[in-house]
Design a protein around this motif. Structure first.
Motif, short mmCIF file in Angstrom:
data_model
loop_
_atom_site.label_atom_id
_atom_site.label_comp_id
_atom_site.label_asym_id
_atom_site.label_seq_id
_atom_site.Cartn_x
_atom_site.Cartn_y
_atom_site.Cartn_z
N VAL A 1 0.83 -1.21 0.00
CA VAL A 1 0.00 0.00 0.00
C VAL A 1 0.86 1.25 0.00
CG1 VAL A 1 -1.62 1.36 1.37
CG2 VAL A 1 -2.00 -1.10 1.08
N ILE A 2 1.84 1.33 0.91
CA ILE A 2 2.67 2.53 1.00
C ILE A 2 3.53 2.68 -0.25
CG2 ILE A 2 4.56 1.37 2.24
CD1 ILE A 2 3.34 5.00 2.69
N GLU A 3 3.97 1.56 -0.81
CA GLU A 3 4.76 1.63 -2.04
C GLU A 3 3.92 2.16 -3.20
OE1 GLU A 3 7.58 -1.23 -4.86
OE2 GLU A 3 6.53 -2.05 -3.12
N ARG A 4 2.68 1.72 -3.28
CA ARG A 4 1.80 2.18 -4.34
C ARG A 4 1.54 3.68 -4.21
NH1 ARG A 4 -1.81 1.31 -8.17
NH2 ARG A 4 -3.97 2.02 -8.06
N LEU A 5 1.25 4.13 -3.00
CA LEU A 5 0.99 5.55 -2.79
C LEU A 5 2.21 6.40 -3.12
CD1 LEU A 5 -1.04 5.41 0.56
CD2 LEU A 5 -1.92 5.70 -1.76
N LEU A 6 3.38 5.90 -2.81
CA LEU A 6 4.61 6.64 -3.10
C LEU A 6 4.86 6.72 -4.60
CD1 LEU A 6 6.89 5.24 -0.25
CD2 LEU A 6 6.17 7.61 -0.52
N ARG A 7 4.61 5.62 -5.29
CA ARG A 7 4.82 5.63 -6.75
C ARG A 7 3.81 6.55 -7.43
NH1 ARG A 7 8.63 2.19 -8.33
NH2 ARG A 7 9.13 0.38 -7.02
N ASP B 1 16.36 9.89 0.06
CA ASP B 1 15.90 11.23 0.44
C ASP B 1 14.91 11.21 1.60
OD1 ASP B 1 17.28 12.55 -1.75
OD2 ASP B 1 15.80 11.62 -3.05
N LEU B 2 14.26 10.06 1.83
CA LEU B 2 13.24 9.97 2.86
C LEU B 2 13.09 8.52 3.31
CD1 LEU B 2 10.76 11.23 4.42
CD2 LEU B 2 9.39 10.68 2.40
N ILE B 3 12.87 8.33 4.61
CA ILE B 3 12.63 7.00 5.16
C ILE B 3 11.25 6.99 5.81
CG2 ILE B 3 13.38 5.25 6.83
CD1 ILE B 3 16.22 6.37 6.55
N ILE B 4 10.41 6.04 5.40
CA ILE B 4 9.10 5.84 6.02
C ILE B 4 9.09 4.44 6.61
CG2 ILE B 4 6.62 5.70 5.65
CD1 ILE B 4 6.84 7.69 3.43
N LYS C 1 -3.07 7.41 4.13
CA LYS C 1 -3.86 7.95 3.01
C LYS C 1 -2.94 8.66 2.02
CE LYS C 1 -6.42 10.34 5.85
NZ LYS C 1 -5.95 9.78 7.13
N LEU C 2 -3.45 8.82 0.82
CA LEU C 2 -2.68 9.50 -0.21
C LEU C 2 -2.38 10.95 0.18
CD1 LEU C 2 -1.36 9.29 -2.98
CD2 LEU C 2 -3.55 9.95 -4.00
N SER C 3 -3.31 11.57 0.90
CA SER C 3 -3.08 12.95 1.35
C SER C 3 -1.89 13.03 2.31
CB SER C 3 -4.34 13.49 2.03
OG SER C 3 -4.73 12.67 3.12
N ASP C 4 -1.71 11.98 3.15
CA ASP C 4 -0.56 11.95 4.05
C ASP C 4 0.74 11.89 3.25
OD1 ASP C 4 -2.22 11.89 6.32
OD2 ASP C 4 -2.41 9.71 6.19
N VAL C 5 0.76 11.02 2.26
CA VAL C 5 1.96 10.86 1.44
C VAL C 5 2.25 12.13 0.65
CG1 VAL C 5 2.99 9.55 -0.46
CG2 VAL C 5 1.69 8.36 1.31
N LYS C 6 1.21 12.73 0.07
CA LYS C 6 1.40 13.96 -0.70
C LYS C 6 2.01 15.05 0.17
CE LYS C 6 -0.41 13.16 -4.87
NZ LYS C 6 0.32 13.41 -6.14
N ARG C 7 1.51 15.17 1.40
CA ARG C 7 2.00 16.20 2.31
C ARG C 7 3.48 15.98 2.64
NH1 ARG C 7 2.02 15.43 7.57
NH2 ARG C 7 0.34 13.89 7.42
N ILE C 8 3.84 14.74 2.91
CA ILE C 8 5.23 14.43 3.26
C ILE C 8 6.16 14.66 2.07
CG2 ILE C 8 6.79 12.57 3.95
CD1 ILE C 8 4.38 11.37 5.47
N ILE C 9 5.73 14.22 0.89
CA ILE C 9 6.57 14.34 -0.29
C ILE C 9 6.74 15.81 -0.68
CG2 ILE C 9 6.80 13.77 -2.73
CD1 ILE C 9 7.30 11.48 -0.70
N ASP C 10 5.66 16.59 -0.56
CA ASP C 10 5.76 18.02 -0.86
C ASP C 10 6.78 18.69 0.06
OD1 ASP C 10 3.91 17.77 -2.85
OD2 ASP C 10 2.22 18.52 -1.66
N TYR C 11 6.74 18.33 1.33
CA TYR C 11 7.70 18.91 2.28
C TYR C 11 9.13 18.48 1.93
CZ TYR C 11 10.46 19.31 6.53
OH TYR C 11 11.47 19.57 7.42
N THR C 12 9.30 17.18 1.65
CA THR C 12 10.63 16.67 1.34
C THR C 12 11.18 17.31 0.07
OG1 THR C 12 10.05 14.56 2.37
CG2 THR C 12 12.00 14.59 0.95
N THR C 13 10.34 17.44 -0.95
CA THR C 13 10.77 18.07 -2.20
C THR C 13 11.20 19.51 -1.97
OG1 THR C 13 9.22 16.66 -3.42
CG2 THR C 13 10.10 18.57 -4.56
N THR C 14 10.44 20.24 -1.16
CA THR C 14 10.80 21.62 -0.85
C THR C 14 12.15 21.68 -0.15
OG1 THR C 14 8.46 22.21 -0.64
CG2 THR C 14 10.06 23.72 0.35
N GLU C 15 12.36 20.79 0.81
CA GLU C 15 13.63 20.76 1.53
C GLU C 15 14.79 20.44 0.59
OE1 GLU C 15 14.49 21.23 4.96
OE2 GLU C 15 12.62 22.32 4.76
#
Length: 236
Positions: A43-49, A88-91, A148-162
């Protein structure tokens, strides 16, 4: 079709929470996903991809340390079976056999090479004391499952900004280093092309003259000559 231990998902156009689930061709952030549950890992791999991430999925904290090169037993061997891509990120899940997500978090934050990597903890239990302990240890975020996908989107957006801000800071530092080096080279060229000054020539000649004057016997002055002293005695 599986690739590098991961699951290749077919392209789809369905939506969840208003987000398009079709995967993007651009992959920017590389995420190391750690979970002992096969279902949760998929599930988490799918959301990340879906969020345009490169994903390396492992089933334990020890395997995550192996991938990062932080496992002492693996360090004694020449290879660990991973390709060693930059992370770049560890979940990671919190409750795992052998090594918990909290223990993995501590190992990462104790490493001088990986302590700057953001670590996000996942858990199916919303325990405040557990959340506080992870955040105090340096976790970037704590997500309660199901993710949820919203959780992943939020984390990835933050990581990308950093990542972008870090690249900009590094580019600025590199530019400054280049300017300083160019100024130094120009200063060296000016010194090599400038003619010798009068001060340097006079300074260079002064030691020899000083030596000659110091070694050569001094001739008696007119006042100290015997003839002068005799004349002065006779006049008195």
């Amino acid at each position: 079709m599986a690739r590098n231990g991961g699951v290749a998902w077919m392209r789809t156009t369905e939506k969840i929470d208003g987000y398009d689930l079709s995967t993007s061709d651009t992959e920017e952030v590389h995420v190391l996903a750690v979970d002992d549950s096969l279902v949760d890992r998929k599930v988490i791999e799918r959301l990340l991809r879906i969020s345009s991430c490169k994903v390396t999925a492992v089933d334990s904290g020890r395997r995550a340390l192996q991938y990062l090169g932080l496992d002492e037993e693996i360090q004694k061997k020449e290879t660990n079976g991973f390709d060693g891509l930059k992370v770049d990120l560890i979940i990671t899940d919190y409750c795992m056999p052998g090594m918990t997500g909290y223990e993995l978090l501590k190992k990462v934050k104790e490493s001088s090479a990986f302590r700057e990597i953001p670590v996000v903890i996942m858990s199916s239990e919303n325990v405040i004391a557990r959340i506080d302990r992870c955040l105090e240890e340096g976790a970037e975020d704590f997500i309660v499952k199901p993710v949820k996908l919203s959780d992943v989107k939020r984390i990835i957006d933050y990581t990308t900004t950093e990542l972008r801000e870090g690249e900009q800071r590094e580019g600025t530092r590199a530019k400054r280093r280049g300017i300083n080096k160019r100024k130094q080279r120009e200063g060296d060229d000016d010194l090599s092309s400038s003619p010798p000054s009068t001060l340097s020539s006079s300074t260079s000649s002064s030691p020899s003259s000083s030596i000659q004057s110091a070694t050569a016997p001094s001739s008696p002055s007119t006042l100290d000559s015997p003839t002068r002293r005799l004349k002065m005695t006779s006049s008195e």
